[in-house]
Design a protein around this motif. Structure first.
Motif, PDB file in Angstrom:
ATOM      1  N   UNK A 159       0.880  -1.386   0.166  1.00  0.00           N
ATOM      2  CA  UNK A 159       0.015   0.085   0.121  1.00  0.00           C
ATOM      3  C   UNK A 159       0.816   1.409  -0.120  1.00  0.00           C
ATOM      4  N   UNK A 160       0.432   2.414  -0.100  1.00  0.00           N
ATOM      5  CA  UNK A 160       0.931   3.649  -0.240  1.00  0.00           C
ATOM      6  C   UNK A 160       0.732   4.684   0.747  1.00  0.00           C
ATOM      7  N   UNK A 161      -0.258   4.276   1.640  1.00  0.00           N
ATOM      8  CA  UNK A 161      -0.793   5.263   2.573  1.00  0.00           C
ATOM      9  C   UNK A 161      -1.933   4.670   3.487  1.00  0.00           C
ATOM     10  N   UNK A 162      -2.371   5.122   4.549  1.00  0.00           N
ATOM     11  CA  UNK A 162      -3.526   4.794   5.259  1.00  0.00           C
ATOM     12  C   UNK A 162      -3.448   3.340   5.670  1.00  0.00           C
ATOM     13  N   UNK A 163      -2.369   2.795   5.854  1.00  0.00           N
ATOM     14  CA  UNK A 163      -2.275   1.530   6.169  1.00  0.00           C
ATOM     15  C   UNK A 163      -2.947   1.007   7.461  1.00  0.00           C
ATOM     16  N   UNK A 164      -2.649   1.860   8.507  1.00  0.00           N
ATOM     17  CA  UNK A 164      -3.393   1.377   9.604  1.00  0.00           C
ATOM     18  C   UNK A 164      -5.017   1.453   9.954  1.00  0.00           C
ATOM     19  N   UNK A 165      -5.112   2.669   9.296  1.00  0.00           N
ATOM     20  CA  UNK A 165      -6.692   3.031   8.907  1.00  0.00           C
ATOM     21  C   UNK A 165      -7.538   2.033   8.322  1.00  0.00           C
ATOM     22  N   UNK A 166      -6.918   1.319   7.307  1.00  0.00           N
ATOM     23  CA  UNK A 166      -7.565   0.467   6.557  1.00  0.00           C
ATOM     24  C   UNK A 166      -7.255  -0.988   6.678  1.00  0.00           C
ATOM     25  N   UNK A 167      -6.494  -1.311   7.670  1.00  0.00           N
ATOM     26  CA  UNK A 167      -6.073  -2.648   8.077  1.00  0.00           C
ATOM     27  C   UNK A 167      -7.406  -3.148   8.558  1.00  0.00           C
ATOM     28  N   UNK A 168      -7.513  -4.572   8.353  1.00  0.00           N
ATOM     29  CA  UNK A 168      -8.655  -5.155   8.966  1.00  0.00           C
ATOM     30  C   UNK A 168      -8.325  -6.270   9.974  1.00  0.00           C
ATOM     31  N   UNK A 169      -7.262  -6.214  10.399  1.00  0.00           N
ATOM     32  CA  UNK A 169      -6.822  -7.095  11.186  1.00  0.00           C
ATOM     33  C   UNK A 169      -7.467  -7.426  12.423  1.00  0.00           C
ATOM     34  N   UNK A 170      -8.206  -6.223  12.996  1.00  0.00           N
ATOM     35  CA  UNK A 170      -9.124  -6.424  14.033  1.00  0.00           C
ATOM     36  C   UNK A 170     -10.704  -6.295  13.602  1.00  0.00           C
ATOM     37  N   UNK A 171     -11.296  -7.170  13.966  1.00  0.00           N
ATOM     38  CA  UNK A 171     -12.770  -6.938  13.408  1.00  0.00           C
ATOM     39  C   UNK A 171     -13.636  -6.149  13.878  1.00  0.00           C
ATOM     40  N   UNK A 172     -13.399  -5.088  13.670  1.00  0.00           N
ATOM     41  CA  UNK A 172     -14.209  -3.946  14.335  1.00  0.00           C
ATOM     42  C   UNK A 172     -14.569  -2.837  13.078  1.00  0.00           C
ATOM     43  N   UNK A 173     -15.495  -1.869  13.441  1.00  0.00           N
ATOM     44  CA  UNK A 173     -15.913  -1.143  12.299  1.00  0.00           C
ATOM     45  C   UNK A 173     -14.706  -0.240  12.061  1.00  0.00           C
ATOM     46  N   UNK A 174     -14.663   0.296  10.719  1.00  0.00           N
ATOM     47  CA  UNK A 174     -13.650   1.296  10.651  1.00  0.00           C
ATOM     48  C   UNK A 174     -13.852   2.746  11.426  1.00  0.00           C
TER      49      UNK A 174
END
Length: 298
Positions: free
Chosen positions: A136-151
Motif C-alpha cells: 500500500x502507499x498510505x492509510x495502512x493502519x486505518x484500512x487494516x482489517x486485522x481487528x474485526x471492528x468497524x472502520x
C-alpha cells in the motif's frame, strides 16, 4: 514439511547505503543471466523469497537483500522511507552493471521501498519493470482489517497498538501459528507455509519490528506511485488483512504504466509464500517481456 529451501551457497556481498549502513545481499544464479531484484517486507528477510529464488535462479540472476534490522543486516537508528530508497539504490549500484536493467519485485514494505525509490536516479537507471505484491502507499493502519471492528478512530488506534507492540513474539507455538495465520494469511494456507512464515517473522527483533511499524503508520507515498514510470504489475490477496485490496486497486489506478492487477481469491498478505508459482510466474513474465537482455559484456 517445510518450504523448499533456496539454492545453497549464494554469492554474498555487502552493499553500503548512503549513510554508511551495511546491507546483506545475496546473489543466486548465473552471472550473465537477466537480473531480478527482490525486496522483502516488514519483519521478514531474504528467506521469505525462498520459492522465487529456487525457481528463478535456474535462468536468472536473482538478487535479494535484507532490509535494515532484518535477517543479516544490522539494525540502524535511521528508519524512514527515504532510508528504504537509499538502501535499494545501494543494492542496485552494488550488483548491476552500468545501464543494466532488472525486474524489481517488492512485497509489503518491499513494495513501499520501490515506491519510495521511484524517482531516484539509480532506480530509474536500472528498473526495467516492477512487481508490487500485497502493499500500500498510505492509510495502512486505518484500512487494516486485522481487528474485526468497524472502520474508525477506535479501530485505527487499537490496530496501531497491536502492530506496533514492543512485546516479544516468543517461540513459534501452535497458538502463535494460529495468530499469524489469521493476521497475515488466507484460511486455506497449508501448515508448512504458515510455519515457514511464522519462523521468519518471529526471528525479527522486537525493537526492529516496533521501529518500522512507526514508519508504516505514517506512510504517505501516494505521490511516489505516480513516479513509478516503468511497466508495473500488482498482486493482492482478497483476504489480505494488512493491506486489503483497496490499496492495490488505488495503486493500479494511479500507476502511469500498470500492466495488470491480479486479485487472488482467498489469499492473505503473504502472497509470495501462499501463491509461489503465480508470483514467480509474474516475475518471469515481466523479465521475458521487459528485461530479456543479458548483462553487458556477456
Amino acid at each position: 514439511m517445510s518450504v523448499t529451501p533456496a539454492p545453497a551457497s549464494p554469492r554474498t556481498l555487502t552493499a553500503v547505503s548512503a549513510d554508511g549502513a551495511p546491507l546483506h545481499v545475496e546473489v543466486h544464479g548465473p552471472d550473465t543471466a537477466p537480473a531480478v531484484v527482490l525486496s522483502h517486507g516488514w519483519t521478514c528477510s531474504t528467506a521469505f523469497w525462498a520459492a522465487q529464488i529456487r525457481d528463478l535462479a535456474v535462468d536468472h540472476r536473482v538478487i535479494a537483500y535484507d532490509q535494515r534490522g532484518h535477517g543479516r543486516t544490522p539494525a540502524s537508528p535511521a528508519c524512514s522511507t527515504d532510508v528504504l530508497a537509499d538502501d535499494l539504490e545501494a543494492v542496485l549500484r552494488a550488483t548491476l552493471a552500468p545501464g543494466e536493467k532488472a525486474v524489481i519485485a517488492g512485497h509489503s514494505m518491499g513494495g513501499m521501498t520501490i515506491m519510495a525509490a521511484a524517482a531516484r536516479p539509480a532506480f530509474r537507471a536500472h528498473a526495467a519493470a516492477v512487481l508490487l505484491c500485497s502493499t500500500g502507499s498510505s492509510q495502512l493502519v486505518a484500512e487494516s482489517t486485522v481487528l474485526p471492528l468497524r472502520p474508525g478512530r477506535l479501530r485505527t488506534r487499537l490496530t496501531r497498538h497491536v502492530l506496533g507492540s514492543r512485546a516479544p513474539l516468543g517461540p513459534v507455538t501452535p497458538l502463535a501459528r494460529r495468530i499469524l495465520k489469521y493476521a497475515t494469511m488466507g484460511a486455506g494456507s497449508a501448515p508448512h507455509m504458515v510455519d515457514a512464515c511464522a519462523r521468519i517473522v518471529h526471528a525479527c527483533p522486537r525493537g526492529v519490528r516496533h521501529a518500522w511499524s512507526n514508519v508504516l503508520h505514517l506512510l504517505d507515498l501516494d505521490h511516489a506511485v505516480r513516479e513509478l514510470r516503468v511497466p508495473t504489475a500488482v498482486i493482492v490477496g482478497t483476504a489480505d488483512r494488512l493491506t486489503p485490496p483497496v490499496h492495490a486497486r488505488r495503486i493500479a489506478a494511479a500507476l502511469p504504466d500498470c500492466v495488470g492487477l491480479t486479485e487472488l481469491p482467498g489469499l492473505g498478505h503473504m502472497t509470495p509464500v501462499e501463491a509461489p508459482d503465480l508470483v514467480t510466474g509474474k516475475i518471469r513474465e515481466l523479465a521475458t517481456t521487459h528485461a530479456p537482455q543479458l548483462k553487458e559484456g556477456a
